[in-house]
Motif scaffolding. Structure first.
Motif, PDB file in Angstrom:
ATOM      1  N   ALA A  82      52.764  38.156  38.629  1.00 14.57           N
ATOM      2  CA  ALA A  82      51.160  37.772  38.797  1.00 14.57           C
ATOM      3  C   ALA A  82      50.467  38.545  39.997  1.00 14.57           C
ATOM      4  CB  ALA A  82      51.312  36.064  39.302  1.00 14.57           C
ATOM      5  N   LEU A  83      51.159  38.823  40.880  1.00 15.65           N
ATOM      6  CA  LEU A  83      50.479  39.677  41.867  1.00 15.65           C
ATOM      7  C   LEU A  83      50.236  40.792  41.339  1.00 15.65           C
ATOM      8  CD1 LEU A  83      52.878  39.670  45.130  1.00 15.65           C
ATOM      9  CD2 LEU A  83      50.706  38.345  44.838  1.00 15.65           C
ATOM     10  N   GLN A  84      50.835  41.626  40.522  1.00 16.02           N
ATOM     11  CA  GLN A  84      50.147  42.803  39.963  1.00 16.02           C
ATOM     12  C   GLN A  84      49.108  42.550  39.067  1.00 16.02           C
ATOM     13  OE1 GLN A  84      53.304  45.023  38.114  1.00 16.02           O
ATOM     14  NE2 GLN A  84      51.906  46.402  37.093  1.00 16.02           N
ATOM     15  N   TYR A  85      49.284  41.533  38.185  1.00 13.52           N
ATOM     16  CA  TYR A  85      48.224  41.214  37.181  1.00 13.52           C
ATOM     17  C   TYR A  85      46.845  41.123  38.085  1.00 13.52           C
ATOM     18  CZ  TYR A  85      45.047  38.457  34.173  1.00 13.52           C
ATOM     19  OH  TYR A  85      44.232  38.077  33.344  1.00 13.52           O
ATOM     20  N   TYR A  86      46.868  40.191  38.831  1.00 11.12           N
ATOM     21  CA  TYR A  86      45.641  39.939  39.597  1.00 11.12           C
ATOM     22  C   TYR A  86      45.250  41.119  40.404  1.00 11.12           C
ATOM     23  CZ  TYR A  86      46.126  35.021  37.993  1.00 11.12           C
ATOM     24  OH  TYR A  86      46.467  33.785  37.601  1.00 11.12           O
ATOM     25  N   ARG A  87      46.049  41.813  41.204  1.00  9.74           N
ATOM     26  CA  ARG A  87      45.623  42.945  41.680  1.00  9.74           C
ATOM     27  C   ARG A  87      44.922  43.990  40.953  1.00  9.74           C
ATOM     28  NH1 ARG A  87      50.746  43.606  43.995  1.00  9.74           N
ATOM     29  NH2 ARG A  87      51.435  44.977  42.326  1.00  9.74           N
ATOM     30  N   ASP A  88      45.701  44.311  39.601  1.00 10.89           N
ATOM     31  CA  ASP A  88      45.140  45.091  38.490  1.00 10.89           C
ATOM     32  C   ASP A  88      43.711  44.700  38.268  1.00 10.89           C
ATOM     33  OD1 ASP A  88      47.095  46.767  39.022  1.00 10.89           O
ATOM     34  OD2 ASP A  88      48.121  46.287  36.859  1.00 10.89           O
TER      35      ASP A  88
END
Ligand SMILES: Cc1cc2nc3c(=O)[nH]c(=O)nc-3n(C[C@H](O)[C@H](O)[C@H](O)COP(=O)(O)OP(=O)(O)OC[C@H]3O[C@@H](n4cnc5c(N)ncnc54)[C@H](O)[C@@H]3O)c2cc1C
Length: 335
Positions: A82-88
């Motif tokens: 989720a961190l990667q998704y929202y960051r991207d």
């Protein structure tokens, strides 16, 4: 009075770059507005503070924002995914985020616009002028405090990261909902001596159905001590004091090395109320129009968990992510 600093003009300002603030930003982009996001930490800071190895209870699809696909090989995505998704999403959509800058005031102006004041980590002050402000500040910064002696000792935390530091230690977990249960299950794996102190009379109905049998099993076989109808009323350096409910029950001490006080969070609303937004004194729910998320102050909107009452768990990412679209449609009408 002289102007202290430059006032930066913005079409719309979103305070808080959590999933719901980001969603509002994408919806505004879709109607041709490039908002400025003010975030006092890094993007999706609340998720960053989740337990390190946590999996969501929602599927990836239900956490998507702006119609951007979130896929995961797992049933439920992990915190890291989720961190990667929202960051991207934030980076690829080139969202304009002022990170590590906290909004300190929203000041309504006589012409119906707003000034938003912020402070950065180094004491720098900025002032922005805008017609529309969306407050999406969530709740994770403000744990429900117990208000008991010893709560400020260094061995007490309201945030559980991971089990390793508690290896072989005597740990008291205060609370009986998912955060408490998940932490207890993780602590089992590091040989901690675990006591869960819960004021409820029986297991909470909100425990995830796939976790509950495992937790109950660990209580039954004595790996976890579960104290129902009980409260921690004091914390000492090497003990906690437990008060069972009921007449003629005396408090007693148990040996203890660490306390995880996992009793939930509550939204902080001073920014809103200082700007003139009405908050129901009993329910603590801000006054807003459910079809537009606009508060009683025209041009001032709320998105995400900040719209929930005392029971912050009424709104999740799953539901709060839809607020942005309502707000964008209303702002488009007003432009
Ligand atoms: C352990 C755990 C598991 C969860 N699992 C799920 C799940 O599976 N599915 C689901 O739908 N929900 C889940 N939730 C709930 C979900 O995390 C919240 O609903 C969600 O974070 C709310 O998003 P938000 O954008 O409203 O607020 P937040 O995510 O809390 O974001 C608010 C942001 O505002 C910033 N901020 C605060 N004050 C200021 C200020 N003055 N100035 C600038 N910035 C500020 C904060 O730093 C933060 O980044 C879970 C929650 C927890 C604790």
């Amino acid at each position: 009075m002289t102007e202290p600093i430059n006032v930066q003009q913005e079409q719309a300002i979103i305070i808080g770059a959590g999933p719901c603030g980001l969603s509002a930003a994408l919806e505004l982009q879709a109607v041709g507005i490039e908002p400025l996001l003010i975030e006092k930490n890094a993007v999706v800071h609340s998720i960053y503070q989740y337990p390190t190895y946590m999996n969501f209870f929602s599927t990836a699809e239900r956490l998507e924002i702006g119609g951007i696909p979130f896929t995961s090989p797992n049933d439920k995505p992990s915190r890291r995914e989720a961190l990667q998704y929202y960051r991207d999403v934030a980076l690829r959509r080139k969202l304009r985020i002022r990170a590590y800058e906290a909004a300190t005031a929203i000041v309504p102006q006589p012409d119906g616009s707003f000034r938003v004041e912020t402070a950065d980590r180094f004491g720098g002050i900025s002032v922005y002028a805008t017609r529309f402000v969306i407050v999406a500040t969530g709740y994770f910064d403000h744990p429900n405090m117990l208000g008991i002696p010893g709560e400020d000792l260094p061995k007490v935390t309201h945030f559980f990261g991971e089990a390793h530091p508690y290896t072989g230690m005597k740990v008291a977990i205060i609370g009986g909902n998912n955060s408490a249960v998940d932490a207890a299950m993780e602590l089992l794996r590091v040989g901690a001596d675990i006591t869960v102190v819960y004021r409820g009379e029986e297991y909470s109905s909100s425990i995830k159905p796939w976790v509950r049998p495992l937790f109950e099993g660990s209580v039954k076989n004595g790996q976890i001590k579960m104290l129902f109808s009980s409260r921690v009323v004091g914390i000492g350096e090497r003990t906690v004091t437990v008060q069972p409910e009921g007449e003629n029950t005396a408090p007693y001490e148990i040996e203890n090395d660490f306390v995880l006080a996992l009793t939930g969070f509550r939204p902080e609303r001073t920014l809103l109320t200082d700007a003139g937004a009405i908050v129901n004194a009993e329910t603590t729910v801000p006054s807003f129009h459910p079809e537009t998320m606009e508060t009683n102050v025209p041009g001032l909107f709320i998105a995400g968990v900040i719209a929930a009452g005392r029971e912050a768990n009424e709104i999740f990412i799953e539901s709060g992510r839809h607020h942005g679209n309502l707000i964008a449609q209303r702002i488009k009408e007003l432009m």
